[in-house]
Design a protein around this motif. Sequence first.
Motif, PDB file in Angstrom:
ATOM      1  N   TRP A  46       7.066   3.526   5.577  1.00  0.00           N
ATOM      2  CA  TRP A  46       6.405   3.370   6.880  1.00  0.00           C
ATOM      3  C   TRP A  46       5.835   1.964   7.079  1.00  0.00           C
ATOM      4  O   TRP A  46       5.343   1.648   8.156  1.00  0.00           O
ATOM      5  CB  TRP A  46       5.272   4.382   7.015  1.00  0.00           C
ATOM      6  N   GLY A  47       5.877   1.154   6.040  1.00  0.00           N
ATOM      7  CA  GLY A  47       5.420  -0.227   6.178  1.00  0.00           C
ATOM      8  C   GLY A  47       4.082  -0.527   5.537  1.00  0.00           C
ATOM      9  O   GLY A  47       3.588  -1.658   5.631  1.00  0.00           O
ATOM     10  N   LEU A  48       3.471   0.454   4.880  1.00  0.00           N
ATOM     11  CA  LEU A  48       2.206   0.206   4.191  1.00  0.00           C
ATOM     12  C   LEU A  48       2.486  -0.473   2.844  1.00  0.00           C
ATOM     13  O   LEU A  48       3.294   0.029   2.044  1.00  0.00           O
ATOM     14  CB  LEU A  48       1.463   1.522   3.957  1.00  0.00           C
ATOM     15  N   GLU A  49       1.830  -1.586   2.611  1.00  0.00           N
ATOM     16  CA  GLU A  49       2.069  -2.344   1.378  1.00  0.00           C
ATOM     17  C   GLU A  49       1.121  -1.849   0.284  1.00  0.00           C
ATOM     18  O   GLU A  49       0.020  -2.379   0.088  1.00  0.00           O
ATOM     19  CB  GLU A  49       1.898  -3.833   1.633  1.00  0.00           C
ATOM     20  N   ILE A  50       1.581  -0.811  -0.400  1.00  0.00           N
ATOM     21  CA  ILE A  50       0.800  -0.196  -1.476  1.00  0.00           C
ATOM     22  C   ILE A  50       1.234  -0.817  -2.798  1.00  0.00           C
ATOM     23  O   ILE A  50       2.412  -0.796  -3.155  1.00  0.00           O
ATOM     24  CB  ILE A  50       1.007   1.325  -1.498  1.00  0.00           C
ATOM     25  N   LYS A  51       0.260  -1.367  -3.505  1.00  0.00           N
ATOM     26  CA  LYS A  51       0.523  -2.004  -4.786  1.00  0.00           C
ATOM     27  C   LYS A  51       0.015  -1.107  -5.920  1.00  0.00           C
ATOM     28  O   LYS A  51      -0.815  -0.224  -5.712  1.00  0.00           O
ATOM     29  CB  LYS A  51      -0.159  -3.371  -4.856  1.00  0.00           C
ATOM     30  N   PHE A  52       0.532  -1.377  -7.114  1.00  0.00           N
ATOM     31  CA  PHE A  52       0.060  -0.637  -8.285  1.00  0.00           C
ATOM     32  C   PHE A  52      -0.111  -1.593  -9.456  1.00  0.00           C
ATOM     33  O   PHE A  52       0.769  -2.407  -9.732  1.00  0.00           O
ATOM     34  CB  PHE A  52       1.044   0.464  -8.677  1.00  0.00           C
ATOM     35  N   GLN A  53      -1.266  -1.514 -10.100  1.00  0.00           N
ATOM     36  CA  GLN A  53      -1.515  -2.233 -11.344  1.00  0.00           C
ATOM     37  C   GLN A  53      -2.036  -1.246 -12.372  1.00  0.00           C
ATOM     38  O   GLN A  53      -2.825  -0.344 -12.038  1.00  0.00           O
ATOM     39  CB  GLN A  53      -2.527  -3.358 -11.130  1.00  0.00           C
ATOM     40  N   THR A  54      -1.597  -1.404 -13.607  1.00  0.00           N
ATOM     41  CA  THR A  54      -1.945  -0.445 -14.658  1.00  0.00           C
ATOM     42  C   THR A  54      -3.446  -0.244 -14.776  1.00  0.00           C
ATOM     43  O   THR A  54      -3.938   0.883 -14.908  1.00  0.00           O
ATOM     44  CB  THR A  54      -1.369  -0.914 -16.009  1.00  0.00           C
ATOM     45  N   ILE A  55      -4.194  -1.343 -14.710  1.00  0.00           N
ATOM     46  CA  ILE A  55      -5.651  -1.245 -14.864  1.00  0.00           C
ATOM     47  C   ILE A  55      -6.318  -0.754 -13.581  1.00  0.00           C
ATOM     48  O   ILE A  55      -7.171   0.136 -13.602  1.00  0.00           O
ATOM     49  CB  ILE A  55      -6.234  -2.610 -15.284  1.00  0.00           C
ATOM     50  N   LYS A  56      -5.912  -1.311 -12.422  1.00  0.00           N
ATOM     51  CA  LYS A  56      -6.568  -0.981 -11.159  1.00  0.00           C
ATOM     52  C   LYS A  56      -6.122   0.347 -10.574  1.00  0.00           C
ATOM     53  O   LYS A  56      -6.906   1.090 -10.002  1.00  0.00           O
ATOM     54  CB  LYS A  56      -6.301  -2.093 -10.126  1.00  0.00           C
ATOM     55  N   GLY A  57      -4.819   0.612 -10.649  1.00  0.00           N
ATOM     56  CA  GLY A  57      -4.269   1.783 -10.000  1.00  0.00           C
ATOM     57  C   GLY A  57      -3.591   1.424  -8.695  1.00  0.00           C
ATOM     58  O   GLY A  57      -3.089   0.303  -8.512  1.00  0.00           O
ATOM     59  N   TYR A  58      -3.570   2.371  -7.725  1.00  0.00           N
ATOM     60  CA  TYR A  58      -2.935   2.165  -6.427  1.00  0.00           C
ATOM     61  C   TYR A  58      -3.946   1.595  -5.426  1.00  0.00           C
ATOM     62  O   TYR A  58      -5.089   2.033  -5.370  1.00  0.00           O
ATOM     63  CB  TYR A  58      -2.402   3.492  -5.877  1.00  0.00           C
ATOM     64  N   TYR A  59      -3.493   0.642  -4.618  1.00  0.00           N
ATOM     65  CA  TYR A  59      -4.373   0.078  -3.593  1.00  0.00           C
ATOM     66  C   TYR A  59      -3.515  -0.567  -2.498  1.00  0.00           C
ATOM     67  O   TYR A  59      -2.352  -0.932  -2.717  1.00  0.00           O
ATOM     68  CB  TYR A  59      -5.322  -0.969  -4.190  1.00  0.00           C
ATOM     69  N   LEU A  60      -4.085  -0.695  -1.314  1.00  0.00           N
ATOM     70  CA  LEU A  60      -3.427  -1.385  -0.209  1.00  0.00           C
ATOM     71  C   LEU A  60      -3.640  -2.881  -0.343  1.00  0.00           C
ATOM     72  O   LEU A  60      -4.746  -3.332  -0.647  1.00  0.00           O
ATOM     73  CB  LEU A  60      -3.991  -0.921   1.142  1.00  0.00           C
ATOM     74  N   LEU A  61      -2.582  -3.647  -0.096  1.00  0.00           N
ATOM     75  CA  LEU A  61      -2.687  -5.099  -0.178  1.00  0.00           C
ATOM     76  C   LEU A  61      -3.749  -5.620   0.776  1.00  0.00           C
ATOM     77  O   LEU A  61      -4.519  -6.526   0.445  1.00  0.00           O
ATOM     78  CB  LEU A  61      -1.336  -5.742   0.146  1.00  0.00           C
TER      79      LEU A  61
END
Length: 318
Positions: A46-61
Amino acid sequence: MKNFIELFRLIRILSTGDAYSGKQLEEYLEISLSVLNQHIQTLRHWGLEIKFQTIKGYYLLSPIELLDEKKILRDLPEGRIKVLALVDSTNQYLLDNIETLRSGDACVAEHQTAGRGRRGREWVSPFGQNLYLSMFWRLERGTASAVGLSLVIGILITEVLHNLGGLDIRVKWPNDLYYRDKKLAGVLVELLGKKFKPAQVIIGMGLNINNTLSNKGIEQNWSHLKEAGITIDRNKLTVLLLLKLRSQLIVFEKTGLSTFISKWNELDNYLNRPVKLILGNQQIQGISRGIDQYGGLLLETKGGIKTYQIGDISLRGR
């Protein structure tokens, strides 16, 4: 329906920009890891830029402020707007409900699955990034009184954005807004009716607010309001645009395009500049000299000045 409820709950959780582990999201939504992964992929589509980092987890750019019907209605006299999370196209939504509409009725959406621009082109509509707004209007004097309407809509939107500080935003014939020669917004007017009977008009606009996606699928260089120096809540912008349209379309109905031509010339992105018109496989080069009384483009070439009417034509700088 259950999946959509979960998807929108997930969007609301992530909208602040805070990071969450997969385990946290599974517990909040009461879903499995595999379902969570499916939802994340859907939201990315849908166009949401969801990132993932091992330490942080999932988040929106970038955090997003979601459309809120209560906020809009609080500042919009008479109300009459529907806020949609997901729709094929805001114009199509109004067309599907046209028999129940009054002049000024509107809808706005977070995401369009089949947004469309002029000449049937796709309008790329990432979730929560931009403004996808449509409004209904009834022209009592019929389709003939709609001459130049898309130009006037462009002027009205530009005036709203100028008042917010975007002084370099201009109009581009016949239905776009530009910021420094890059596309900022588009207008799509769809007209129903017969020449001497009241006409029904759907006025749609797509306005780039904070579009961080690449240009993939978009034929022109584009800009967005933040690049133009404007930061505004989409709910507030929706109110400002609808108030402007509802008041000034009454003026347009009385006077037609004539009242707005001088304003167009003040805002015209390509006035007195070299341009090219693209008509199918043909290109015509010349100097843009503004518009005539019917909204046609005045193009000066070696053979003199000729008028080109809105149709299957694209205008570009050169």
